[in-house]
Design an enzyme around this catalytic site. Structure first.
Site, PDB file in Angstrom:
ATOM      1  N   ARG A   1       0.792  -1.237   0.000  1.00  0.00           N
ATOM      2  CA  ARG A   1       0.000   0.000   0.000  1.00  0.00           C
ATOM      3  C   ARG A   1       0.820   1.282   0.000  1.00  0.00           C
ATOM      4  NH1 ARG A   1      -3.594  -1.219   5.107  1.00  0.00           N
ATOM      5  NH2 ARG A   1      -1.475  -1.768   5.669  1.00  0.00           N
TER       6      ARG A   1
ATOM      7  N   ASP B   1       4.698 -24.611   4.063  1.00  0.00           N
ATOM      8  CA  ASP B   1       5.075 -24.919   5.444  1.00  0.00           C
ATOM      9  C   ASP B   1       6.589 -24.943   5.394  1.00  0.00           C
ATOM     10  OD1 ASP B   1       5.943 -26.153   7.796  1.00  0.00           O
ATOM     11  OD2 ASP B   1       3.988 -27.074   8.058  1.00  0.00           O
ATOM     12  N   HIS B   2       7.219 -23.895   5.908  1.00  0.00           N
ATOM     13  CA  HIS B   2       8.649 -23.760   5.607  1.00  0.00           C
ATOM     14  C   HIS B   2       9.483 -24.892   6.208  1.00  0.00           C
ATOM     15  CE1 HIS B   2       8.809 -21.731   9.559  1.00  0.00           C
ATOM     16  NE2 HIS B   2      10.039 -22.187   9.584  1.00  0.00           N
TER      17      HIS B   2
ATOM     18  N   LYS C   1      13.252 -27.419   4.705  1.00  0.00           N
ATOM     19  CA  LYS C   1      14.525 -27.656   5.403  1.00  0.00           C
ATOM     20  C   LYS C   1      15.157 -28.947   4.891  1.00  0.00           C
ATOM     21  CE  LYS C   1      13.135 -25.387   9.694  1.00  0.00           C
ATOM     22  NZ  LYS C   1      14.081 -24.298   9.742  1.00  0.00           N
TER      23      LYS C   1
ATOM     24  N   GLU D   1      10.688 -23.476  21.176  1.00  0.00           N
ATOM     25  CA  GLU D   1      11.114 -22.107  20.881  1.00  0.00           C
ATOM     26  C   GLU D   1      11.537 -21.424  22.174  1.00  0.00           C
ATOM     27  OE1 GLU D   1       8.836 -20.156  17.374  1.00  0.00           O
ATOM     28  OE2 GLU D   1       7.349 -20.923  18.764  1.00  0.00           O
TER      29      GLU D   1
ATOM     30  N   HIS E   1       3.793 -27.512  11.371  1.00  0.00           N
ATOM     31  CA  HIS E   1       5.167 -28.031  11.452  1.00  0.00           C
ATOM     32  C   HIS E   1       5.246 -29.401  12.135  1.00  0.00           C
ATOM     33  CE1 HIS E   1       5.880 -24.073  10.171  1.00  0.00           C
ATOM     34  NE2 HIS E   1       6.019 -23.489  11.344  1.00  0.00           N
TER      35      HIS E   1
ATOM     36  N   LYS F   1       6.525 -22.020  23.612  1.00  0.00           N
ATOM     37  CA  LYS F   1       7.295 -20.776  23.556  1.00  0.00           C
ATOM     38  C   LYS F   1       7.929 -20.507  24.913  1.00  0.00           C
ATOM     39  CE  LYS F   1       5.138 -18.327  19.801  1.00  0.00           C
ATOM     40  NZ  LYS F   1       6.349 -18.324  18.989  1.00  0.00           N
TER      41      LYS F   1
HETATM   42  N1  LIG Z   1       7.298 -12.607   9.392  1.00  0.00           N
HETATM   43  C1  LIG Z   1       7.592 -13.867   9.458  1.00  0.00           C
HETATM   44  O1  LIG Z   1       8.704 -14.277   9.861  1.00  0.00           O
HETATM   45  C2  LIG Z   1       6.582 -14.910   9.012  1.00  0.00           C
HETATM   46  C3  LIG Z   1       6.896 -16.265   9.203  1.00  0.00           C
HETATM   47  C4  LIG Z   1       6.001 -17.228   8.737  1.00  0.00           C
HETATM   48  C5  LIG Z   1       4.829 -16.848   8.101  1.00  0.00           C
HETATM   49  N2  LIG Z   1       4.538 -15.521   7.943  1.00  0.00           N
HETATM   50  C6  LIG Z   1       3.293 -15.159   7.253  1.00  0.00           C
HETATM   51  O2  LIG Z   1       3.592 -14.266   6.202  1.00  0.00           O
HETATM   52  C7  LIG Z   1       2.519 -13.342   6.021  1.00  0.00           C
HETATM   53  C8  LIG Z   1       3.068 -11.929   6.121  1.00  0.00           C
HETATM   54  O3  LIG Z   1       3.642 -11.739   7.386  1.00  0.00           O
HETATM   55  P1  LIG Z   1       4.558 -10.477   7.733  1.00  0.00           P
HETATM   56  O4  LIG Z   1       5.147 -10.752   9.069  1.00  0.00           O
HETATM   57  O5  LIG Z   1       5.475 -10.170   6.602  1.00  0.00           O
HETATM   58  O6  LIG Z   1       3.448  -9.325   7.871  1.00  0.00           O
HETATM   59  P2  LIG Z   1       3.674  -7.732   7.932  1.00  0.00           P
HETATM   60  O7  LIG Z   1       5.074  -7.412   8.307  1.00  0.00           O
HETATM   61  O8  LIG Z   1       2.570  -7.193   8.750  1.00  0.00           O
HETATM   62  O9  LIG Z   1       3.469  -7.278   6.423  1.00  0.00           O
HETATM   63  C9  LIG Z   1       2.211  -7.209   5.819  1.00  0.00           C
HETATM   64  C10 LIG Z   1       2.369  -6.682   4.403  1.00  0.00           C
HETATM   65  O10 LIG Z   1       1.099  -6.615   3.781  1.00  0.00           O
HETATM   66  C11 LIG Z   1       0.907  -5.296   3.261  1.00  0.00           C
HETATM   67  N3  LIG Z   1      -0.501  -4.959   3.371  1.00  0.00           N
HETATM   68  C12 LIG Z   1      -1.251  -5.002   4.497  1.00  0.00           C
HETATM   69  N4  LIG Z   1      -2.524  -4.645   4.207  1.00  0.00           N
HETATM   70  C13 LIG Z   1      -2.553  -4.377   2.881  1.00  0.00           C
HETATM   71  C14 LIG Z   1      -3.571  -3.970   1.993  1.00  0.00           C
HETATM   72  N5  LIG Z   1      -4.821  -3.771   2.393  1.00  0.00           N
HETATM   73  N6  LIG Z   1      -3.252  -3.800   0.703  1.00  0.00           N
HETATM   74  C15 LIG Z   1      -1.983  -4.000   0.266  1.00  0.00           C
HETATM   75  N7  LIG Z   1      -0.982  -4.414   1.059  1.00  0.00           N
HETATM   76  C16 LIG Z   1      -1.269  -4.583   2.346  1.00  0.00           C
HETATM   77  C17 LIG Z   1       1.801  -4.418   4.114  1.00  0.00           C
HETATM   78  O11 LIG Z   1       2.282  -3.295   3.405  1.00  0.00           O
HETATM   79  P3  LIG Z   1       1.772  -1.805   3.520  1.00  0.00           P
HETATM   80  O12 LIG Z   1       1.567  -1.521   4.963  1.00  0.00           O
HETATM   81  O13 LIG Z   1       2.854  -1.003   2.861  1.00  0.00           O
HETATM   82  O14 LIG Z   1       0.553  -1.844   2.733  1.00  0.00           O
HETATM   83  C18 LIG Z   1       2.996  -5.318   4.322  1.00  0.00           C
HETATM   84  O15 LIG Z   1       3.818  -5.294   3.179  1.00  0.00           O
HETATM   85  C19 LIG Z   1       1.488 -13.696   7.104  1.00  0.00           C
HETATM   86  O16 LIG Z   1       0.540 -14.573   6.556  1.00  0.00           O
HETATM   87  C20 LIG Z   1       2.313 -14.415   8.154  1.00  0.00           C
HETATM   88  O17 LIG Z   1       1.527 -15.310   8.906  1.00  0.00           O
HETATM   89  C21 LIG Z   1       5.409 -14.547   8.386  1.00  0.00           C
END
Ligand SMILES: NC(=O)c1ccc[n+]([C@@H]2O[C@H](COP(=O)([O-])OP(=O)(O)OC[C@H]3O[C@@H](n4cnc5c(N)ncnc54)[C@H](OP(=O)(O)O)[C@@H]3O)[C@@H](O)[C@H]2O)c1
Length: 518
Positions: free
Chosen positions: A64, A201-202, A206, A240, A264, A364
């Site tokens: 966004r 499922d990362h 591995k 964890e 996992h 955790k």
């Molecule tokens: N982070 C991790 O290590 C991790 C690990 C495993 C799985 N995941 C999964 O990966 C996914 C993302 O996680 P994250 O941690 O990266 O989340 P995050 O940091 O909150 O990022 C969310 C992203 O979505 C965008 N976004 C949110 N609402 C939006 C909208 N209405 N329109 C367009 N873009 C939008 C945000 O960008 P803007 O604010 O610029 O729009 C941002 O780029 C989730 O499903 C999470 O469960 C994450």
């Protein structure tokens, strides 16, 4: 970048047919988010560094907030230097890759944005070679998964019957229960063919998890013993050390059972317990994994009360650092009943595993961070050594360490030099010293597989649904119990005493983490 045949050694692929990554435009939804910075872009960088991406490759980041291409590239470069698992970053490789990265500003719930995206994809400098081969990566909050797939389809960007590659990677969590997972499956499958949907499922990315298949089926010494005649029980732990940190808002609705057990732990469980597949193709392997889950009857309430333990961390110290109780964490209710620890005893009702318990646990804020599978064999008869052994002989244990210090070791009884006594000793293989190959991160392997259309390491719709069937029964039993039986455990411990009792009542014990240090 150069076009390359994927070398089975780098990354080590299970797939039988080496394939070329085709010219592709990869669109990352959620491109300014944490996952993109920490994992996805570093994975693309390592694929480029290892010569696995073709020259005609483009990455489009969708989010966004307003940003120019250059600002986006700079942000990603900074993140890469911070999060890359190999350092220093090869700046030449990054410069070349980043020149193929573009930013696209849009709202996930705005169908018009996808139409503009479709136009942009046609006018990229790389478009002539890419054609309409697209990989869409949904790295966004899960509430957008279904909507994004529908909007992609409405903009003409979803699966096509003409051989054009249109693939969709979906992050976890996939649904929050069986019903929502079924709904999401229906929505995604209305837009994309099942073979084009890649549910991440990362853990499956591995190397050590993939090695389970090699270890079991490429050797003749263990598989004949891999059954109820020789195995006493199996323990699988995903521990964890971190608490929920800033993820309290998400975790409150998830808890350990949804966040870790459903995915996992069940992946490690099914790969450990499955029958030999007819081939290494995606469908054969996934058929066998699903059969394991289908062989576990939906547990009754009384079974769950005896065989599943939940708990919540109550504060304490880890590495001398104070950790608040879960209920004091940000965005967590002061009377929260969300479990941060779960231990469960499952039995698989089939011929191979009849009567063999599988103990699974995750939590955790625990003493140490590790993921391990322990196959504990039946105790040998001790009569020969009764005079010299104070106790009965130790059980042989095969330890498969997924992380950290990936490796495999076997504990066996040996004679103590100079004495007529036996002692249990370890014979160990450490992945990093056993191979001098580059060890790719899970996301590298998964992204390359999605690019070539190889589904083995992704979760199939029925697998997800079977896993939810079991987790739903656990969650609904807990909902009926309310606040009863939610013990607290100290941060820096290995969970509540009830978890130890789960094994003790069967005459067993959790293999202690300190025994697992490399
Ligand atoms: N982070 C991790 O290590 C991790 C690990 C495993 C799985 N995941 C999964 O990966 C996914 C993302 O996680 P994250 O941690 O990266 O989340 P995050 O940091 O909150 O990022 C969310 C992203 O979505 C965008 N976004 C949110 N609402 C939006 C909208 N209405 N329109 C367009 N873009 C939008 C945000 O960008 P803007 O604010 O610029 O729009 C941002 O780029 C989730 O499903 C999470 O469960 C994450």
């Amino acid at each position: 970048m150069s076009i390359a045949i994927i070398d089975p050694a780098c990354p080590a692929l299970i797939s039988e047919h080496p394939a070329q990554v085709p010219p592709t435009a990869a669109v990352i939804f959620g491109a300014t988010g944490d996952l993109t910075h920490r994992k996805i872009v570093p994975a693309f960088y390592h694929l480029a560094k290892n010569g696995l991406l073709p020259d005609d490759f483009a990455i489009i980041g969708f989010a966004r907030r307003p940003k120019s291409d250059d600002e986006f590239r700079k942000d990603l470069g900074d993140a890469l230097r911070q999060f890359s698992h190999t350092k220093p970053v090869d700046e030449e490789v990054w410069k070349k890759l980043s020149s193929h990265i573009y930013y696209f500003q849009g709202e996930l719930d705005d169908p018009e944005a996808y139409k503009r995206l479709a136009e942009k994809l046609k006018t990229l400098p790389e478009s002539a070679k890419i054609g309409e081969n697209y990989l869409f990566y949904l790295a966004t909050s899960p509430e957008y998964f279904g909507q994004a797939a529908q909007n992609l389809a409405a903009a003409g960007l979803a699966s096509k019957a003409d051989g054009t590659r249109r693939r969709l990677i979906v992050e976890k969590p996939f649904g929050s229960d069986l019903k929502s997972a079924q709904e999401l499956n229906r929505t995604l499958q209305a837009a994309f063919a099942e073979k084009d949907i890649f549910r991440i499922d990362h853990y499956l990315g591995k190397e050590t998890v993939q090695n389970l298949i090699y270890f079991r089926f490429a050797n003749s010494i263990y598989e004949p013993l891999w059954n109820h005649l020789y195995i006493d029980h199996v323990q699988i732990t995903v521990a964890e050390q971190v608490g929920v940190e800033s993820r309290g808002g998400y975790y409150e609705h998830a808890g350990a059972a949804r966040d870790m057990l459903q995915n996992h732990l069940f992946q490690l469980f099914t790969l450990t317990a499955m029958e030999a597949p007819a081939s290494l193709d995606a469908e054969s392997i996934r058929d066998e994994k699903v059969k394991v889950l289908r062989s576990i009857p939906t547990p009754s309430l009384s079974f769950l009360q005896k065989n599943v333990v939940r708990a919540q961390y109550g504060g304490g110290y880890i590495n001398n650092k104070p950790i608040p109780s879960y209920r004091q964490e940000e965005k967590v209710a002061h009377d929260s009943l969300t479990e941060t620890f779960v231990a469960a005893r499952f039995e698989i009702d089939n011929w191979r595993w009849h009567g063999v318990p599988f103990y699974l646990r995750t939590g955790k804020a625990l003493a140490t961070q590790f993921t391990e599978i322990n196959i504990v064999f039946k105790r040998p008869p001790s009569v020969l050594f009764a005079a010299s052994s104070e106790d009965r002989l130790r059980r042989n244990t095969l330890r498969i360490r997924i992380q950290p210090n990936e490796g495999i070791s076997i504990k066996f009884n040996a004679k103590v030099p100079g004495k007529a006594e036996s002692e249990a000793v370890d014979m160990a293989f450490l992945y990093r010293s056993g191979f001098d190959h580059y060890l790719p991160e899970a996301y590298e392997r998964l992204i390359v597989d999605a690019l070539i259309g190889e589904s083995t390491l992704f979760t199939r719709s029925d697998e997800v649904e079977q896993a939810w069937r079991l987790v739903d029964s656990i969650k609904s039993a807990w909902a009926q119990q309310g606040a009863r039986d939610l013990p607290l455990y100290a941060c820096g411990s290995m969970g509540p005493v009830e978890s130890d009792q789960l094994l003790e009542k069967d005459g067993r014990f959790w293999i202690r983490p300190k025994e697992m240090a490399s």
